[in-house]
Design an enzyme around this catalytic site. Structure first.
Site, PDB file in Angstrom:
ATOM      1  N   ARG A  74      33.503  35.975  35.798  1.00 37.26           N
ATOM      2  CA  ARG A  74      34.199  36.173  37.081  1.00 37.26           C
ATOM      3  C   ARG A  74      34.152  34.841  37.812  1.00 37.26           C
ATOM      4  O   ARG A  74      33.077  34.378  38.200  1.00 37.26           O
ATOM      5  CB  ARG A  74      33.517  37.270  37.906  1.00 37.26           C
ATOM      6  CG  ARG A  74      33.981  37.318  39.336  1.00 37.26           C
ATOM      7  CD  ARG A  74      33.509  38.536  40.093  1.00 37.26           C
ATOM      8  NE  ARG A  74      34.191  39.735  39.640  1.00 37.26           N
ATOM      9  CZ  ARG A  74      34.235  40.872  40.331  1.00 37.26           C
ATOM     10  NH1 ARG A  74      33.637  40.972  41.488  1.00 37.26           N
ATOM     11  NH2 ARG A  74      34.870  41.923  39.844  1.00 37.26           N
ATOM     12  N   ASP A 107      44.806  47.539  47.740  1.00 36.47           N
ATOM     13  CA  ASP A 107      43.634  46.684  47.579  1.00 36.47           C
ATOM     14  C   ASP A 107      43.416  45.958  48.911  1.00 36.47           C
ATOM     15  O   ASP A 107      44.285  46.007  49.805  1.00 36.47           O
ATOM     16  CB  ASP A 107      43.885  45.682  46.423  1.00 36.47           C
ATOM     17  CG  ASP A 107      42.677  44.796  46.111  1.00 36.47           C
ATOM     18  OD1 ASP A 107      41.555  45.133  46.548  1.00 36.47           O
ATOM     19  OD2 ASP A 107      42.856  43.764  45.425  1.00 36.47           O
ATOM     20  N   GLN A 154      40.118  45.835  35.350  1.00 39.10           N
ATOM     21  CA  GLN A 154      40.414  46.827  36.390  1.00 39.10           C
ATOM     22  C   GLN A 154      41.704  47.589  36.062  1.00 39.10           C
ATOM     23  O   GLN A 154      41.730  48.818  36.070  1.00 39.10           O
ATOM     24  CB  GLN A 154      40.565  46.093  37.737  1.00 39.10           C
ATOM     25  CG  GLN A 154      40.873  47.015  38.888  1.00 39.10           C
ATOM     26  CD  GLN A 154      39.684  47.869  39.275  1.00 39.10           C
ATOM     27  OE1 GLN A 154      38.604  47.362  39.485  1.00 39.10           O
ATOM     28  NE2 GLN A 154      39.871  49.179  39.350  1.00 39.10           N
TER      29      GLN A 154
HETATM   30  N1   CP Z   1      36.622  46.583  41.512  1.00 35.65           N
HETATM   31  C1   CP Z   1      35.711  45.632  41.230  1.00 35.65           C
HETATM   32  O1   CP Z   1      35.918  44.751  40.395  1.00 35.65           O
HETATM   33  O2   CP Z   1      34.550  45.764  41.916  1.00 35.65           O
HETATM   34  P1   CP Z   1      33.397  44.658  42.017  1.00 35.65           P
HETATM   35  O3   CP Z   1      33.970  43.492  42.760  1.00 35.65           O
HETATM   36  O4   CP Z   1      32.288  45.346  42.771  1.00 35.65           O
HETATM   37  O5   CP Z   1      32.984  44.275  40.630  1.00 35.65           O
HETATM   38  N1  NVA Z   2      41.518  41.503  45.209  1.00 36.46           N
HETATM   39  C1  NVA Z   2      40.101  41.689  45.342  1.00 36.46           C
HETATM   40  C2  NVA Z   2      39.598  42.587  44.241  1.00 36.46           C
HETATM   41  C3  NVA Z   2      38.110  42.870  44.287  1.00 36.46           C
HETATM   42  C4  NVA Z   2      37.677  43.743  43.132  1.00 36.46           C
HETATM   43  C5  NVA Z   2      39.397  40.338  45.325  1.00 36.46           C
HETATM   44  O1  NVA Z   2      39.766  39.504  44.491  1.00 36.46           O
HETATM   45  O2  NVA Z   2      38.497  40.129  46.125  1.00 36.46           O
END
Ligand code: CP
Ligand code: NVA
Length: 313
Positions: free
Chosen positions: A110, A232, A140
């Protein structure tokens, strides 16, 4: 062997969700259903395997579901916390990748920038899985379409509306909706629409699957007759300095009961979480029986186990 009987060859990595074709996505959804129904069948499938989990941003769902999923498949994970120091700061990303491939069998990452994930994949021969970047969140979207398949029995022609920011989650929903043959209508404020290249790739793929992709600026138009409404956060991780401007731009894009009145009577509510009640969604919607947000969260576990089984076996 004729082409129809040839085994599916998946790309080594899951970087965007666009590397897999509609048949492969269907296979993956099928495997996730089997993993969920028969978890014992897959115990030990990753015995002796290690995965590095690199996180530059916070996470609840992604981190826990990967760690639990890897453990229940018999594998082990090593968490590399990069929330304080950016990946590539202490040593270059190519060097990180070339070290990791000597010790572990896969990388889950990530990162702030998609380029960092791409650089890991370019420099390591082991599978790299995108656990969210600024541009994509494929794990996701795959889990979300698995959730929709469970709920509605099939995905072809399913009417999903996305209301809000044309962000990473929106991009991945576009790619997977197209591969699943679903009908995705997106409403964003002007200037916050998804990237044209992602939209055109999805439209091209949807032509093959008889899916449909439509973009507009009106939430009411997007949700008309929809079977599911997805939203979102308005400000994603890394965009915090824009949050005041975004609150203003998205003010009329809240998913609430008034907006739901335009959808199908049995429409469900979806959100990747974390959610902000009172901003992108009202409490009355996310906390109502039509909300399936925790089914989505649960299915991250089953879908990611299917992804790991596909890429590491
Ligand atoms: N939806 C999602 O990816 O949640 P987190 O940011 O908590 O991993
Ligand atoms: N769009 C959001 C998704 C979090 C799971 C972000 O990138 O923060």
């Amino acid at each position: 062997m004729n082409a129809a009987a040839a085994p599916l060859t998946f790309s080594n990595d899951l970087l965007t969700g666009m590397e897999w074709n509609p048949t492969q996505v269907r296979e993956l959804l099928h495997l996730a259903a089997d993993v969920k129904a028969h978890p014992d069948r897959y115990r030990g499938a990753l015995a002796g395997r290690f995965l590095a989990l690199i996180f530059e941003k916070p996470s609840l769902r992604t981190r826990v579901t990967f760690e639990v999923g890897i453990s229940t498949l018999g594998g082990s994970s090593v968490f590399l916390d990069h929330t304080e120091t950016k990946l590539g700061q202490r040593e270059s990303i190519p060097d990180v990748a070339k070290n990791l491939e000597r010790w572990v069998q896969g990388i889950v990452a990530r990162t702030f920038s998609q380029e960092s994930i791409n650089a890991l994949a370019e420099n390591a021969s082991i599978p790299v899985i995108n656990a969210l970047s600024d541009r994509y969140h494929p794990c996701q979207a795959l889990a979300d379409f698995f959730t929709l398949q469970e709920r509605f029995g099939g995905l072809r022609g399913l009417k999903l509306a996305y209301v809000g920011d044309g962000n990473n989650v929106c991009h991945s929903l576009l790619s997977i909706a197209a591969r699943a043959g679903a009908y995705l209508r997106i409403a964003t404020p002007a200037g916050y629409d998804p990237e044209p290249a992602v939209v055109s790739e999805a439209k091209r793929t949807a032509r093959e699957t008889r899916g449909k992709i439509e973009l507009c600026n009106s939430p009411e138009e997007a949700v008309a007759d929809a079977q599911a409404i997805y939203t979102d956060v308005w400000t994603s991780m890394g965009q915090e300095q824009e949050s005041a401007a975004r609150e203003a731009a998205f003010a009329s894009y809240q998913v609430n009961n008034k907006l739901f009145a335009h959808a199908a009577s049995d429409a469900v509510f979806m959100h990747c979480l974390p959610a902000h009640r009172g901003s992108e969604v009202s409490g009355e919607v996310i906390d109502s029986p039509r909300s399936i947000v925790f089914d989505q969260a649960e299915n991250r576990l089953h879908m990611q186990k299917a992804i790991l089984l596909t890429l590491l076996n």
